[in-house]
Design an enzyme around this catalytic site. Sequence first.
Site, PDB file in Angstrom:
ATOM      1  N   CYS A  98      -1.395  -0.848   7.577  1.00  0.00           N
ATOM      2  CA  CYS A  98      -0.215   0.248   7.163  1.00  0.00           C
ATOM      3  C   CYS A  98      -0.117   1.188   8.553  1.00  0.00           C
ATOM      4  CB  CYS A  98      -0.623   1.450   6.118  1.00  0.00           C
ATOM      5  SG  CYS A  98      -0.776   0.094   4.307  1.00  0.00           S
TER       6      CYS A  98
ATOM      7  N   CYS B 160      -5.469   1.121   6.314  1.00  0.00           N
ATOM      8  CA  CYS B 160      -5.861  -0.344   6.296  1.00  0.00           C
ATOM      9  C   CYS B 160      -5.313   0.014   8.003  1.00  0.00           C
ATOM     10  CB  CYS B 160      -5.578  -1.632   5.483  1.00  0.00           C
ATOM     11  SG  CYS B 160      -3.713  -1.772   4.944  1.00  0.00           S
TER      12      CYS B 160
ATOM     13  N   HIS C 166       0.696  -1.664   0.204  1.00  0.00           N
ATOM     14  CA  HIS C 166       0.172   0.096  -0.168  1.00  0.00           C
ATOM     15  C   HIS C 166       1.098   0.974  -0.242  1.00  0.00           C
ATOM     16  CE1 HIS C 166      -3.717  -2.065   1.817  1.00  0.00           C
ATOM     17  NE2 HIS C 166      -3.577  -2.102   0.299  1.00  0.00           N
TER      18      HIS C 166
ATOM     19  N   GLU D 126       0.978   3.812   1.945  1.00  0.00           N
ATOM     20  CA  GLU D 126       1.231   4.202   3.532  1.00  0.00           C
ATOM     21  C   GLU D 126       2.703   3.721   3.269  1.00  0.00           C
ATOM     22  OE1 GLU D 126      -3.324   5.002   2.558  1.00  0.00           O
ATOM     23  OE2 GLU D 126      -1.865   3.543   2.657  1.00  0.00           O
TER      24      GLU D 126
END
Length: 362
Positions: A126, A123, A98, A100
Amino acid sequence: MVNACRCLTCLQKNEEQKKLQTKENIVLTWDECFVSMARIIALRSKDPRTQAGAVIVNQNNVVLGLGYNGFPRGIENDDFPWCDGDDFLNAKYAYVVHAEANAVYNSNGSVQGSKIYCTLFPCNECTKALIQVGIKEVIFECDKHHDENSYIASRRLLDVAGITYRQFISDVIKAPIETVLGVTGTNASGKDTVADHLKQTYGFRTYSLSDEIRAELTKKGLPHTRENLIAAGNELRQKFLPNELAVRTLERIRGSAAHNIIITSIRNPAEIDEFKRNFPKFKMVFVDAPVELRFERARARGKIGEGNSLQTFKTLEEKELQGNKNEQQLLVCAERADFSLINDSTLEDLYNKIGKLKICSK
């Protein structure tokens, strides 16, 4: 010369031309600056469904790291699938890093005490990484997965860890429109309740075709009764084109700063066609309930007189269900809908049904 075409693309170009002619240079705030950077780095993502971006900055607003969603280094974009699905090993979720997390991995030093700007709320995985490296604030644009367990867990983690988080939607820098939903349905079915829930939960911005009709009634000094709204809407479709209300609403949408947009009061298939022409991913939600239940709801809300019977309610509704091409055609709209909701129980049940539709794309 201003383009006379009324499609959304040309309307946006015309608006930008007017701004260049009449408005002074805009000085961005730091929030606007870094949100814009997150959007730009998101465009590096090869994900065909969702491009996400993240930017980490320190206390002096110096950029420390950038990231977007993609496969790990050394893996080609066609080595693994980009599709969604419940088959874990054959869907993207097992392989994508992801935005992040990538921003953390790509940072050029310690990010202790820094803040991160994200196009999407992070999420839980992360979020754990952000906590571990010392991020102190999370600023996000879109919270479309708000009710999913992973994101509920994220908020719990951030709250317990004492990390602040806030949503930031710029009114200066326009966000790319991601999800556009049309919400319509029968009288007293709960369609406004559905729209309000999506607005409050996922940050949708709402536009109503009925606002255009109300403006016309106000000009004429007429009260905004249901009968007048129906008649005035049909008159506008007859005078111009069946899609006239959609075209007028698009003129208001063109300046939106929201990722997610809801359009309510769609009652003619030509309006659906106009929105699909401007938004290829446009989806329709049709809300309904048993007519007896809807009659009782309308009466409880004072929307019908005490003397009106169920049969009168049904007779009036027939005009909305199957008019001519310039009138309301709710039955055709129902057939064209991508999602259907039967609101015949409690609010909690309705909200659960909305969540199960998975309206927002991953």
